[in-house]
Structures are given as structure tokens and as C-alpha cells.
Write an enzyme that holds these catalytic residues in place. Structure first.
Site, mmCIF file in Angstrom:
data_model
loop_
_atom_site.group_PDB
_atom_site.id
_atom_site.type_symbol
_atom_site.label_atom_id
_atom_site.label_comp_id
_atom_site.label_asym_id
_atom_site.label_seq_id
_atom_site.Cartn_x
_atom_site.Cartn_y
_atom_site.Cartn_z
ATOM 1 C CG HIS A 89 99.914 26.014 62.011
ATOM 2 N ND1 HIS A 89 99.254 26.697 60.804
ATOM 3 C CD2 HIS A 89 99.408 24.512 61.772
ATOM 4 C CE1 HIS A 89 98.135 25.684 60.580
ATOM 5 N NE2 HIS A 89 98.519 24.576 61.144
ATOM 6 C CD GLU A 126 99.303 21.666 62.680
ATOM 7 O OE1 GLU A 126 99.460 21.376 61.815
ATOM 8 O OE2 GLU A 126 98.449 22.303 63.045
ATOM 9 C CD GLU A 263 97.478 18.283 58.820
ATOM 10 O OE1 GLU A 263 97.843 18.103 59.540
ATOM 11 O OE2 GLU A 263 96.576 19.093 58.171
#
Length: 300
Positions: A89, A126, A263
Site C-alpha cells: 500500500h 498498515e 501478513e
């Protein structure tokens, strides 16, 4: 960290120490005279009794181009290896919704160019987590001699798109690539999981050559991460193994080099949040991922 020894260690009797000191002092002049006499005759004089041995000098590391010290030439060196780190991201994606919502071809379908990612309930993004972790991981791998490239370094207004992220690793001919993420599942869902590419042969995607090496990379990363952080395997994905295979992620589908996603935890679970928002813990996470990548590269 320094270690001063156990507090319960008993002190030696003073009398014994004093007697040893007097005896040693009486012997030193005699020993010195004998040593001096011998040194006049031989090329390698013996040291007088009780004299401390000089510390051996460590061999100097060979100089690298530009005058910088090269990493050890031993088996731990990653010289010649290329690693691409993909911080998931971008902190400013939310300002560019039209751009990141654009659909891109991932071989077996279409996906958004990118997404905003998740955040903790308190607002820790994040994207902030992944970029910080990427910097820590880059430093560790570069110390081992690897060439490290990031898909972005907080220097872009948005993105890059998932297809471009894959191309960056491909163009670099990476020996290993990893995309860093943190999940946004429900409270109570905690732990980490590693995502590996499944077989995809459609359009511009052909993961068949990288499925097996990516699985090995994923296993090594999961093992290193678990060992360094103590973070449990996901209790909601992967059937308790911490390993997940997917065929819908453009960053994996379009990769031509071994690549996995990790993750690192769930940003909506209070137990994981306490770890993910801790700088010292993120250093452990970087260390664990680094250990996994190093292990994979040494075997490949």
C-alpha cells in the site's frame, strides 16, 4: 546487552588470592631474565610464565569498490543476490481513489490497481507499518551483502499498482521478493500467515515456474518469523500452518521470480496491535523475515 554473571556466584577467599599474588610477583623477575636470554637466540621468543598472550589480530575485510568494507567472503555473504521488498500500500492512497481503483489485468482477471490498506482502531496505518518494516529489513539484508530494491520508498503520491510492483521484481531479476502486509480481520483473529502463489497460466500470468521455489521461500520466511517474534500462526487462515496459497493476487500472479506475501498480524486484534505498533518488536519481525530469506538464498 552485557552479562555480569550470576548473582549467586561465590567470591574467592581473600587469603588465597593474596598468596597467589605474592608468588606470582616473586617469579616474574626470574621469568623475565630467562625470556630475555632466550630472545637473543631465537626468532620466536617464549613468553615469560604468567604473561598474557596477545590477542590475535582479525584479518581485515577486503575493500569493496569505493573504499567500503565488503561483507565477509564466507558462507553467510549474500553478495550477488538481489532481493526486492514490496511495502504494501501507500500512506497517501486514500487521496487518490480514482487512480487506485483503476482496474488492472492480473492474468486470470481484473483487480484494483491498489488499495488503501487497513489500520488499527487507533488509526495506525498498515502502509506506515509496512514501510517501516521494509526499511528495517533492507538494512539487515544489505549488511549481509545483498542488493536490495524497494518497490516504493514513500516517494510516490500513490501506488504503485500491483502489476507494476510485480514488474519491479521481474526487471531486477530478483532472487527473492517479498510483499509486506498486516491484516484487517476481526478482533480475536490473530497471528500471521504467509501467502504463496498457486499455479496460474492465463493471459500475462504464468506462475508455474515459481510455484515450487516460492513455496520454499514461504516456508523459510514463516519459520524465521515465528522463531524471531514468537507470533503464532494465524488462527483463522491456513488451518494452523501459517501457510496460504492464492491465485487472485496480481503481485504474485504476474511475478516471474520467487515471491511471497506475509501478513504480519491482525491490526484489529488487541494482542497483535500491541506488537505491530512496537518499534522493538518490528525489529524482531525484520530479523525473522531476514533469517528466512537468507536461509532460502543459501539453499537456492
Amino acid at each position: 546487552m552485557s552479562y555480569e554473571g550470576p548473582e549467586s556466584e561465590a567470591a574467592r577467599p581473600r587469603r588465597t588470592r593474596r598468596a597467589l599474588t605474592i608468588t606470582s610477583a616473586a617469579l616474574v623477575p626470574v621469568a623475565l631474565l630467562g625470556w630475555l636470554a632466550y630472545s637473543a637466540l631465537g626468532d620466536e621468543p617464549r613468553r615469560p610464565a604468567g604473561a598474557a598472550s596477545p590477542a590475535p589480530s582479525a584479518p581485515a575485510a577486503p575493500a569493496a569498490p569505493g573504499g567500503k568494507a565488503s561483507p565477509s567472503a564466507g558462507g553467510d555473504s549474500l553478495a550477488g543476490k538481489v532481493v526486492v521488498i514490496d511495502p504494501g500500500h501507500n500512506e497517501d492512497n486514500f487521496r487518490h481513489t480514482a487512480e487506485i481503483n483503476r482496474q488492472v489485468d492480473v492474468g486470470n482477471g481484473k483487480k484494483e490497481c491498489d488499495t488503501t490498506g487497513t489500520s488499527t482502531d487507533a488509526g495506525y496505518p498498515e502502509a506506515t507499518f509496512t514501510l517501516d518494516l521494509a526499511h528495517r529489513l533492507r538494512t539487515l539484508l544489505e549488511k549481509r551483502g545483498a542488493t536490495v530494491k524497494l518497490t516504493h520508498d514513500g516517494d510516490r503520491a500513490w501506488g504503485p499498482c500491483v502489476d507494476e510492483r510485480a514488474r519491479i521484481g521481474n526487471k531486477a531479476h530478483a532472487d527473492a521478493a517479498i510483499s509486506l502486509h498486516a491484516d484487517g480481520s476481526a478482533q480475536g483473529n490473530r497471528g500471521f500467515h504467509v501467502i504463496m502463489p498457486g499455479p496460474v497460466h492465463a493471459g500475462a500470468a504464468d506462475t508455474r515456474p515459481i510455484v515450487a521455489p516460492s513455496a520454499k521461500l514461504g516456508e523459510r520466511v514463516a519459520g524465521g518469523y515465528r522463531h524471531a517474534t514468537g507470533e503464532p500462526f494465524s488462527n483463522y487462515l491456513g488451518d494452523g500452518t501459517g501457510m496460504v496459497t492464492r491465485t487472485d493476487l496480481g503481485g504474485l500472479n504476474l511475478s516471474t521470480v520467487p515471491k511471497v506475501f506475509i501478513e504480519c498480524g491482525n491490526m484489529r486484534d488487541t494482542s497483535d496491535v500491541a506488537l505491530l505498533t512496537s518499534g522493538p518488536w518490528r525489529q524482531k519481525a525484520a530479523q525473522g523475515i531476514s533469517e528466512g530469506i537468507v536461509s532460502f538464498l543459501h539453499e537456492s
